[in-house]
Motif scaffolding. Sequence first.
Motif, PDB file in Angstrom:
ATOM      1  N   ALA A 145       0.163  10.689  12.085  1.00  0.00           N
ATOM      2  CA  ALA A 145      -1.002   9.928  11.607  1.00  0.00           C
ATOM      3  C   ALA A 145      -0.764   8.429  11.790  1.00  0.00           C
ATOM      4  O   ALA A 145       0.367   7.943  11.697  1.00  0.00           O
ATOM      5  CB  ALA A 145      -1.283  10.256  10.151  1.00  0.00           C
ATOM      6  N   ARG A 146      -1.834   7.705  12.019  1.00  0.00           N
ATOM      7  CA  ARG A 146      -1.744   6.264  12.208  1.00  0.00           C
ATOM      8  C   ARG A 146      -2.782   5.550  11.345  1.00  0.00           C
ATOM      9  O   ARG A 146      -3.891   6.044  11.144  1.00  0.00           O
ATOM     10  CB  ARG A 146      -1.961   5.893  13.687  1.00  0.00           C
ATOM     11  N   HIS A 147      -2.422   4.369  10.869  1.00  0.00           N
ATOM     12  CA  HIS A 147      -3.321   3.572  10.042  1.00  0.00           C
ATOM     13  C   HIS A 147      -4.528   3.132  10.868  1.00  0.00           C
ATOM     14  O   HIS A 147      -4.382   2.744  12.042  1.00  0.00           O
ATOM     15  CB  HIS A 147      -2.571   2.357   9.504  1.00  0.00           C
ATOM     16  N   PRO A 148      -5.740   3.161  10.295  1.00  0.00           N
ATOM     17  CA  PRO A 148      -6.950   2.902  11.085  1.00  0.00           C
ATOM     18  C   PRO A 148      -7.093   1.483  11.610  1.00  0.00           C
ATOM     19  O   PRO A 148      -7.818   1.269  12.592  1.00  0.00           O
ATOM     20  CB  PRO A 148      -8.087   3.238  10.107  1.00  0.00           C
ATOM     21  N   THR A 149      -6.432   0.494  11.014  1.00  0.00           N
ATOM     22  CA  THR A 149      -6.588  -0.879  11.502  1.00  0.00           C
ATOM     23  C   THR A 149      -5.323  -1.416  12.170  1.00  0.00           C
ATOM     24  O   THR A 149      -5.411  -2.138  13.164  1.00  0.00           O
ATOM     25  CB  THR A 149      -6.991  -1.830  10.356  1.00  0.00           C
ATOM     26  N   THR A 150      -4.150  -1.067  11.685  1.00  0.00           N
ATOM     27  CA  THR A 150      -2.919  -1.598  12.281  1.00  0.00           C
ATOM     28  C   THR A 150      -2.375  -0.706  13.388  1.00  0.00           C
ATOM     29  O   THR A 150      -1.608  -1.181  14.228  1.00  0.00           O
ATOM     30  CB  THR A 150      -1.818  -1.767  11.222  1.00  0.00           C
ATOM     31  N   GLY A 151      -2.745   0.579  13.378  1.00  0.00           N
ATOM     32  CA  GLY A 151      -2.194   1.510  14.346  1.00  0.00           C
ATOM     33  C   GLY A 151      -0.770   1.918  14.045  1.00  0.00           C
ATOM     34  O   GLY A 151      -0.146   2.671  14.802  1.00  0.00           O
ATOM     35  N   ARG A 152      -0.219   1.455  12.927  1.00  0.00           N
ATOM     36  CA  ARG A 152       1.151   1.789  12.551  1.00  0.00           C
ATOM     37  C   ARG A 152       1.212   3.165  11.881  1.00  0.00           C
ATOM     38  O   ARG A 152       0.257   3.567  11.218  1.00  0.00           O
ATOM     39  CB  ARG A 152       1.714   0.760  11.559  1.00  0.00           C
ATOM     40  N   PRO A 153       2.336   3.869  11.995  1.00  0.00           N
ATOM     41  CA  PRO A 153       2.547   5.030  11.130  1.00  0.00           C
ATOM     42  C   PRO A 153       2.482   4.591   9.671  1.00  0.00           C
ATOM     43  O   PRO A 153       2.908   3.479   9.333  1.00  0.00           O
ATOM     44  CB  PRO A 153       3.961   5.505  11.509  1.00  0.00           C
ATOM     45  N   TYR A 154       1.971   5.459   8.809  1.00  0.00           N
ATOM     46  CA  TYR A 154       1.803   5.062   7.411  1.00  0.00           C
ATOM     47  C   TYR A 154       3.137   4.735   6.749  1.00  0.00           C
ATOM     48  O   TYR A 154       3.206   3.835   5.897  1.00  0.00           O
ATOM     49  CB  TYR A 154       1.075   6.166   6.635  1.00  0.00           C
ATOM     50  N   ASP A 155       4.200   5.438   7.138  1.00  0.00           N
ATOM     51  CA  ASP A 155       5.489   5.139   6.513  1.00  0.00           C
ATOM     52  C   ASP A 155       6.182   3.934   7.151  1.00  0.00           C
ATOM     53  O   ASP A 155       7.343   3.657   6.870  1.00  0.00           O
ATOM     54  CB  ASP A 155       6.406   6.366   6.512  1.00  0.00           C
ATOM     55  N   GLU A 156       5.463   3.198   8.008  1.00  0.00           N
ATOM     56  CA  GLU A 156       5.919   1.878   8.448  1.00  0.00           C
ATOM     57  C   GLU A 156       5.066   0.776   7.824  1.00  0.00           C
ATOM     58  O   GLU A 156       5.273  -0.409   8.111  1.00  0.00           O
ATOM     59  CB  GLU A 156       5.879   1.771   9.974  1.00  0.00           C
ATOM     60  N   MET A 157       4.128   1.180   6.971  1.00  0.00           N
ATOM     61  CA  MET A 157       3.295   0.197   6.257  1.00  0.00           C
ATOM     62  C   MET A 157       3.967  -0.166   4.935  1.00  0.00           C
ATOM     63  O   MET A 157       3.330  -0.277   3.891  1.00  0.00           O
ATOM     64  CB  MET A 157       1.902   0.768   6.032  1.00  0.00           C
ATOM     65  N   LEU A 158       5.276  -0.306   4.994  1.00  0.00           N
ATOM     66  CA  LEU A 158       6.078  -0.686   3.834  1.00  0.00           C
ATOM     67  C   LEU A 158       6.206  -2.202   3.804  1.00  0.00           C
ATOM     68  O   LEU A 158       6.165  -2.861   4.842  1.00  0.00           O
ATOM     69  CB  LEU A 158       7.475  -0.057   3.922  1.00  0.00           C
ATOM     70  N   TYR A 159       6.398  -2.755   2.629  1.00  0.00           N
ATOM     71  CA  TYR A 159       6.554  -4.200   2.503  1.00  0.00           C
ATOM     72  C   TYR A 159       8.032  -4.569   2.601  1.00  0.00           C
ATOM     73  O   TYR A 159       8.833  -4.232   1.725  1.00  0.00           O
ATOM     74  CB  TYR A 159       5.968  -4.680   1.179  1.00  0.00           C
ATOM     75  N   GLN A 160       8.380  -5.290   3.657  1.00  0.00           N
ATOM     76  CA  GLN A 160       9.778  -5.671   3.861  1.00  0.00           C
ATOM     77  C   GLN A 160      10.356  -6.447   2.675  1.00  0.00           C
ATOM     78  O   GLN A 160      11.489  -6.170   2.252  1.00  0.00           O
ATOM     79  CB  GLN A 160       9.915  -6.470   5.159  1.00  0.00           C
ATOM     80  N   PRO A 161       9.641  -7.416   2.089  1.00  0.00           N
ATOM     81  CA  PRO A 161      10.220  -8.120   0.937  1.00  0.00           C
ATOM     82  C   PRO A 161      10.533  -7.196  -0.240  1.00  0.00           C
ATOM     83  O   PRO A 161      11.511  -7.426  -0.965  1.00  0.00           O
ATOM     84  CB  PRO A 161       9.133  -9.140   0.565  1.00  0.00           C
ATOM     85  N   MET A 162       9.723  -6.158  -0.423  1.00  0.00           N
ATOM     86  CA  MET A 162       9.979  -5.237  -1.536  1.00  0.00           C
ATOM     87  C   MET A 162      11.139  -4.301  -1.218  1.00  0.00           C
ATOM     88  O   MET A 162      11.894  -3.912  -2.127  1.00  0.00           O
ATOM     89  CB  MET A 162       8.713  -4.460  -1.865  1.00  0.00           C
TER      90      MET A 162
END
Length: 322
Positions: A145-162
């Motif tokens: 699955a891919r995010h509808p606007t970024t095209g990224r996998p959802y488990d790459e939509m993590l916040y690096q600072p967090m």
Amino acid sequence: MRLSFSLALVASLCAAPVIADPLPSWNETDAKSRIINFVDDVTDPSLDTYVRPDDRIAVFDNDGTLWSEQPVYFQLIYAIDRVARMAADNPDILTSDVLKAAAAGDMDGIMAGGEKGLLEIIDASHSGMSVDDFQADVLAWLDTARHPTTGRPYDEMLYQPMLELLRYLRDEGFSTYIVSGGGVHFMRAFAEEAYNIPPSQVIGSALNSSYQVIDGVPTVVKTPGIAFIDDKEGKPVGIDAKIGKRPIFVGGNSDGDFAMLEWATSGEGPRFGLIVHHTDAEREVAYDRDSHIGKLVRGLDEGPDRGWLIVDMANDWARVWP
């Protein structure tokens, strides 16, 4: 003599250990300073603010705090996709307008069903299979699955600072937990790989479940109906039931986290409350008071007076994604 002293001084400085920045994706703002100062205060045994490692408990919401949550919660996107897959094999499962809307990917039709309709989609997509099969299906979905606007996998939509904050706290003797309104089995499928947080340290909402022996195999099966909603006032209840201690560090992003922040930071001794404020329309999405997802009103209005840190994503984070 002076030359010898100067050479010795240079050698000493060159040999001095370099202290790595624990939060490299955070800008040098007050937010970063406050986090590091708090951690220093509770981990220095010489200070009155010292907290024993057993009591260094940190809890974080997931959606909108550790990973993104727009345009809708990622678990709902999974549920909608699963209903569509199920309907392709058996159209007879589409017994209501909201399920038909889910199968068609019609968000307006889905939202027209309200909370009852969303629960119907969750029931249809999450129940009737073992926990193991469900989590395997979640992982298979995340692979494709891919995010509808970024095209990224959802488990790459993590916040690096967090991610850095989680690692920093663990390096300083904290135990880190997820406490989220998301489904507990959904999050446990990926939390260890994504956040280095084991399943036993994930607290979330849960469907009913039952123990069954299926073809001779003892199995826990997900069944229809909600057993527990880990949101708003449910979050302190879930923490008390599963952890048994009041956390000293709490992170959230919406008013759904307000009760958890309020309860945790009202305890004795050093306490830290953090709210991720989504202010970055260029790198992510800017939203707060009027959002249909992750609405933040009371936290903005009351948080500063309660001593909570309001993290300004646009100004406090040097980067957003890993």
